[in-house]
Design a protein around this motif. Structure first.
Motif, PDB file in Angstrom:
ATOM      1  N   ILE A  69       4.956  14.123  -0.551  1.00  0.00           N
ATOM      2  CA  ILE A  69       5.667  13.188   0.322  1.00  0.00           C
ATOM      3  C   ILE A  69       5.049  11.799   0.215  1.00  0.00           C
ATOM      4  O   ILE A  69       5.762  10.783   0.136  1.00  0.00           O
ATOM      5  CB  ILE A  69       5.637  13.665   1.780  1.00  0.00           C
ATOM      6  N   ALA A  70       3.741  11.740   0.211  1.00  0.00           N
ATOM      7  CA  ALA A  70       3.039  10.454   0.140  1.00  0.00           C
ATOM      8  C   ALA A  70       3.453   9.678  -1.112  1.00  0.00           C
ATOM      9  O   ALA A  70       3.706   8.468  -1.044  1.00  0.00           O
ATOM     10  CB  ALA A  70       1.529  10.684   0.145  1.00  0.00           C
ATOM     11  N   GLN A  71       3.521  10.362  -2.233  1.00  0.00           N
ATOM     12  CA  GLN A  71       3.904   9.702  -3.486  1.00  0.00           C
ATOM     13  C   GLN A  71       5.268   9.026  -3.375  1.00  0.00           C
ATOM     14  O   GLN A  71       5.477   7.928  -3.897  1.00  0.00           O
ATOM     15  CB  GLN A  71       3.934  10.722  -4.630  1.00  0.00           C
ATOM     16  N   LYS A  72       6.196   9.691  -2.705  1.00  0.00           N
ATOM     17  CA  LYS A  72       7.548   9.154  -2.574  1.00  0.00           C
ATOM     18  C   LYS A  72       7.563   7.863  -1.765  1.00  0.00           C
ATOM     19  O   LYS A  72       8.277   6.916  -2.109  1.00  0.00           O
ATOM     20  CB  LYS A  72       8.464  10.207  -1.941  1.00  0.00           C
ATOM     21  N   PHE A  73       6.773   7.816  -0.712  1.00  0.00           N
ATOM     22  CA  PHE A  73       6.698   6.587   0.077  1.00  0.00           C
ATOM     23  C   PHE A  73       5.949   5.489  -0.685  1.00  0.00           C
ATOM     24  O   PHE A  73       6.338   4.319  -0.645  1.00  0.00           O
ATOM     25  CB  PHE A  73       6.016   6.851   1.421  1.00  0.00           C
ATOM     26  N   LEU A  74       4.893   5.860  -1.380  1.00  0.00           N
ATOM     27  CA  LEU A  74       4.143   4.887  -2.169  1.00  0.00           C
ATOM     28  C   LEU A  74       5.011   4.296  -3.275  1.00  0.00           C
ATOM     29  O   LEU A  74       4.943   3.090  -3.556  1.00  0.00           O
ATOM     30  CB  LEU A  74       2.892   5.538  -2.769  1.00  0.00           C
ATOM     31  N   ASP A  75       5.842   5.124  -3.874  1.00  0.00           N
ATOM     32  CA  ASP A  75       6.742   4.654  -4.937  1.00  0.00           C
ATOM     33  C   ASP A  75       7.747   3.630  -4.412  1.00  0.00           C
ATOM     34  O   ASP A  75       8.237   2.789  -5.169  1.00  0.00           O
ATOM     35  CB  ASP A  75       7.494   5.831  -5.568  1.00  0.00           C
ATOM     36  N   LEU A  76       8.050   3.709  -3.107  1.00  0.00           N
ATOM     37  CA  LEU A  76       8.968   2.762  -2.491  1.00  0.00           C
ATOM     38  C   LEU A  76       8.253   1.490  -2.016  1.00  0.00           C
ATOM     39  O   LEU A  76       8.893   0.562  -1.510  1.00  0.00           O
ATOM     40  CB  LEU A  76       9.683   3.418  -1.304  1.00  0.00           C
ATOM     41  N   GLY A  77       6.926   1.489  -2.167  1.00  0.00           N
ATOM     42  CA  GLY A  77       6.158   0.303  -1.809  1.00  0.00           C
ATOM     43  C   GLY A  77       5.504   0.336  -0.444  1.00  0.00           C
ATOM     44  O   GLY A  77       4.890  -0.656  -0.023  1.00  0.00           O
ATOM     45  N   PHE A  78       5.610   1.467   0.257  1.00  0.00           N
ATOM     46  CA  PHE A  78       5.030   1.554   1.591  1.00  0.00           C
ATOM     47  C   PHE A  78       3.511   1.738   1.546  1.00  0.00           C
ATOM     48  O   PHE A  78       2.961   2.274   0.583  1.00  0.00           O
ATOM     49  CB  PHE A  78       5.641   2.714   2.368  1.00  0.00           C
TER      50      PHE A  78
END
Length: 269
Positions: free
Chosen positions: A174-183
């Protein structure tokens, strides 16, 4: 150090928030982000921030309050405009499925209402070019579903807001997905607890330091060795120390970088 998420505007600090702020600055805090949970506490946050240098505000309606209070943009817009010097973000907003109870229809209605209010917060953030502070907590039986739902909404937008996932508590996938969006990911005293799950510790280890913010959520989530006591902003140093141990770097490096991260995200001088 910057505590990027505290609630000095809550009842727990009603009688001594000024003392708590002074104590925190003496113990190394340089800046505070005071976060609103409804209109009243957003106003209170602004009242407090006006009295102290280096205190900033994020007004918003917490998802657990969407049933009892309407999120009226027309009320928030003049509040933000009149206090543009200290309002640096919008929220906290997002999804909280943990506190929803009732039948299937009631649960579905509450989730839809949370989504509508979340989108209104994003509109407000875009209008004023502000970052968002996101809250996300899933049901006890399915803690990750709220994160997945939040991602679906964000990915459906024509724009991706800048922001932080406050008190991140999901897994690395889940963390990777948010990081990929720039969060950015915000970590609290939870990571210092002896029973902290390995999934969350893995997230701390793998998240680039440039994408981490440290926070307390005071008066809640006091870190070890103050667990179960009232949390204060200066306790954020224990979260920084835990991150330093996990990443095998100095606490000073963690504090330096997370301070830069917060200044960049919230456009702090």
């Amino acid at each position: 150090m910057i505590d990027t998420h505290c609630h000095l505007n809550f009842k727990a600090f009603k009688n001594d928030y000024d003392e708590v702020i002074s104590r925190s600055f003496k113990k190394g805090i340089k800046t505070l982000m005071i976060v609103g949970s409804n209109y009243k506490t957003s106003e209170k946050a602004i009242e407090i921030a006006k009295k102290f240098k280096n205190c900033y505000v994020s007004p918003g309606l917490h998802p657990i309050h969407v049933k009892e209070e309407k999120f009226d943009k027309k009320k928030y817009i003049p509040l933000i405009r009149a206090n543009s010097r200290i309002v640096k973000a919008i929220g906290e907003t997002g999804f909280d499925f943990f506190h929803i109870s009732g039948n299937i229809q009631h649960v579905a209605q509450n989730k839809e209402m949370q989504k509508e209010v979340f989108l209104k917060h994003l509109e407000l953030a875009k209008e004023f070019d502000l970052s968002v502070i996101l809250h996300c907590r899933g049901e006890a039986s399915d803690p990750l579903k709220a994160y997945e739902d939040l991602l679906l909404v964000i990915r459906s937008l024509l724009f991706v807001p800048l922001g932080v996932i406050h008190c991140f508590s999901a897994n690395w996938q889940i963390a990777q997905k948010f990081l990929d969006l720039g969060f950015y990911l915000g970590f609290t005293g939870i990571i210092t607890y002896k029973n902290c799950g390995q999934d969350l510790l893995e997230v701390v280890a793998k998240t680039p330091l440039k994408k981490i913010l440290i926070e307390t959520d005071a008066p809640y989530l006091a870190p070890e060795p103050y667990r179960s006591q009232r949390c204060e902003p200066w306790h954020v140093k224990f979260t920084a120390q835990k991150i330093s141990k996990i990443k095998k770097i100095t606490p000073e490096k963690v504090i330096e970088q997370t301070t830069q991260n917060a200044k960049k995200l919230f456009k702090l001088t």
